[in-house]
Motif scaffolding. Structure first.
Motif, short mmCIF file in Angstrom:
data_model
loop_
_atom_site.label_atom_id
_atom_site.label_comp_id
_atom_site.label_asym_id
_atom_site.label_seq_id
_atom_site.Cartn_x
_atom_site.Cartn_y
_atom_site.Cartn_z
N ALA A 76 18.16 -0.91 101.71
CA ALA A 76 19.34 -0.35 101.79
C ALA A 76 19.73 0.89 100.98
CB ALA A 76 20.29 -1.33 101.13
N ILE A 77 19.01 1.21 99.90
CA ILE A 77 18.84 2.30 99.11
C ILE A 77 18.27 3.39 99.84
CG2 ILE A 77 17.99 3.47 97.11
CD1 ILE A 77 17.96 0.57 95.64
N LEU A 78 17.30 3.17 100.48
CA LEU A 78 16.48 4.23 101.45
C LEU A 78 17.49 4.70 102.72
CD1 LEU A 78 12.97 2.75 101.36
CD2 LEU A 78 13.91 4.95 100.04
N GLN A 79 18.00 3.70 103.16
CA GLN A 79 19.25 4.02 104.21
C GLN A 79 20.16 5.06 103.63
OE1 GLN A 79 17.17 3.49 107.08
NE2 GLN A 79 19.24 3.63 107.68
N ARG A 80 20.78 4.86 102.51
CA ARG A 80 21.55 5.74 101.53
C ARG A 80 20.90 7.26 101.65
NH1 ARG A 80 24.09 5.77 97.04
NH2 ARG A 80 22.59 4.23 95.77
N VAL A 81 19.63 7.32 101.17
CA VAL A 81 19.12 8.57 101.02
C VAL A 81 19.05 9.22 102.23
CG1 VAL A 81 16.71 9.44 100.45
CG2 VAL A 81 17.54 7.67 98.93
N ARG A 82 18.52 8.61 103.37
CA ARG A 82 18.38 9.29 104.50
C ARG A 82 19.84 9.65 105.03
NH1 ARG A 82 13.14 8.25 106.38
NH2 ARG A 82 12.33 6.44 105.59
N ALA A 83 20.66 9.09 104.95
CA ALA A 83 22.15 9.41 105.48
C ALA A 83 22.75 10.49 104.78
CB ALA A 83 23.19 7.99 105.24
N ALA A 84 22.25 10.82 103.31
CA ALA A 84 22.85 11.69 102.77
C ALA A 84 21.91 13.01 102.84
CB ALA A 84 22.68 11.29 101.12
N ALA A 85 20.60 12.99 103.21
CA ALA A 85 19.85 14.02 103.33
C ALA A 85 19.50 14.63 104.42
CB ALA A 85 18.47 13.90 102.53
N SER B 284 22.33 3.64 90.65
CA SER B 284 22.52 2.98 89.42
C SER B 284 21.65 2.29 88.89
CB SER B 284 23.56 1.47 89.96
OG SER B 284 22.72 0.55 90.76
N ALA B 285 21.78 1.81 87.68
CA ALA B 285 20.71 1.05 86.77
C ALA B 285 19.92 0.07 87.55
CB ALA B 285 20.95 0.89 85.58
N ALA B 286 20.81 -0.68 88.19
CA ALA B 286 20.28 -1.71 88.97
C ALA B 286 19.49 -1.44 90.03
CB ALA B 286 21.42 -2.71 89.15
N GLU B 287 20.02 -0.52 90.71
CA GLU B 287 19.06 0.13 91.94
C GLU B 287 17.71 0.59 91.62
OE1 GLU B 287 22.47 1.19 95.31
OE2 GLU B 287 22.03 2.44 93.69
N GLU B 288 17.87 1.29 90.35
CA GLU B 288 16.40 1.97 90.08
C GLU B 288 15.60 0.85 89.57
OE1 GLU B 288 15.01 5.25 86.58
OE2 GLU B 288 16.87 4.75 86.60
N GLU B 289 15.95 -0.22 88.72
CA GLU B 289 15.15 -1.36 88.49
C GLU B 289 14.77 -2.03 89.95
OE1 GLU B 289 13.18 -3.90 86.25
OE2 GLU B 289 14.00 -2.10 85.63
N THR B 290 15.40 -2.14 90.75
CA THR B 290 15.08 -2.93 92.19
C THR B 290 14.00 -2.28 92.65
OG1 THR B 290 17.08 -3.54 92.44
CG2 THR B 290 15.64 -3.21 94.48
N LEU B 291 14.05 -0.77 92.68
CA LEU B 291 12.88 0.18 93.18
C LEU B 291 11.59 -0.06 92.29
CD1 LEU B 291 14.62 3.10 94.41
CD2 LEU B 291 13.55 1.39 95.83
N ILE C 278 13.08 17.70 102.55
CA ILE C 278 12.40 16.58 101.65
C ILE C 278 13.66 16.06 100.63
CG2 ILE C 278 10.62 16.23 99.86
CD1 ILE C 278 9.21 18.86 101.01
N ALA C 279 13.61 14.81 100.61
CA ALA C 279 14.36 14.24 99.84
C ALA C 279 13.68 13.08 98.79
CB ALA C 279 15.54 13.57 100.69
N GLY C 280 14.09 13.35 97.66
CA GLY C 280 13.27 12.52 96.77
C GLY C 280 14.31 11.75 95.56
N LEU C 281 13.80 10.70 95.26
CA LEU C 281 14.58 9.84 94.31
C LEU C 281 13.67 10.09 93.10
CD1 LEU C 281 15.52 6.43 96.04
CD2 LEU C 281 17.11 8.38 95.37
N SER C 282 14.24 10.05 91.94
CA SER C 282 13.60 10.15 90.62
C SER C 282 13.74 8.83 89.60
CB SER C 282 13.76 11.67 89.71
OG SER C 282 13.54 12.79 90.34
N LEU C 283 12.63 8.43 89.28
CA LEU C 283 12.61 7.21 88.43
C LEU C 283 11.93 7.30 87.25
CD1 LEU C 283 11.58 4.51 91.30
CD2 LEU C 283 13.90 5.54 90.91
#
Length: 218
Positions: free
Chosen positions: A91-100, A45-52, A136-141
């Motif tokens: 919590a966001i990174l845990q979602r990444v790990r669970a997804a990937a 979400s926009a809020a999660e991106e801003e958190t990171l 490899i799993a990457g978030l883009s900001l």
């Protein structure tokens, strides 16, 4: 045409796009990399991106952009490895790990953070098996960008990934080992005929451990 989030859906339904955020040299490469190269738009979400961003910016801004990478793969970057995160970011990174990653697959406890200058880029390369395993799993900001994969044995075979801010990309198996990957520089940043202007880009990358490496202690 210049890419923008408002125009994205129309752009991504252009001929040759499959599914919306991937396009390739032909049906064969799309079939070959189905499930091996994945884009999940809107993962954050926009809020999660801003958190990171808020958590990473103070540390990144203490560093200077570099223009000489040890293996000459990256131009105009600053980076860090980070293991301690706020509860919200964790919590966001845990979602990444669970997804990937499959539950039993050992992963690096350190998360790689790469800050690419607006004029920076990542050259074609295959990550060394000494430093990274099969996923490899990457978030883009911050900025949209285009990642291009090219078959190391046949340069005519390629796949492109449109990485919007807030998206998650995953490279597995053949996409990880048999294709180089790169982030296109601004002047080359097109997704088909659609211009994707590059700005400053932060990627937050989780990686599996190389095969045979023990996982972190419990």
């Amino acid at each position: 045409m210049v890419w923008s989030s408002q125009r994205a859906l129309g752009a991504l339904r252009a001929p040759g796009a499959w599914p919306g955020w991937l396009r390739g040299s032909g049906p064969a490469v799309l079939r070959r990399l189905r499930g091996a190269a994945v884009v999940r738009p809107g993962f954050l979400s926009a809020a999660e991106e801003e958190t990171l961003k808020r958590e990473l910016d103070p540390e990144l801004r203490r560093r200077r952009y570099e223009y000489d990478h040890w293996d000459e793969a990256i131009h105009g970057f600053r980076e860090t490895e980070k293991s301690h995160w706020s509860e919200a970011s964790q919590a966001i990174l845990q979602r990444v790990r669970a997804a990937a990653f499959p539950p039993a697959l050992a992963q690096f406890p350190m998360v790689h953070v790469l800050d690419l200058h607006q004029n920076g880029y990542i050259k074609p390369h295959v990550d060394s098996i000494k430093f990274c395993g099969s996923i490899i799993a990457g978030l883009s900001l911050l900025s949209p960008s285009v990642m291009r994969l090219v078959d190391t044995q046949d340069p005519q075979e390629w796949l492109e990934l449109l990485l919007e801010p807030g998206s998650l990309y995953i490279l597995r198996g053949p996409a990880r080992y048999n294709f180089s990957h790169q982030i296109l520089r601004d002047e080359e940043s097109f997704f088909g005929e659609h211009r994707v202007p590059r700005g400053r880009r932060i990627s937050v990358i989780c990686r599996s451990l190389p095969e045979g490496e023990p996982g972190p202690p419990n």
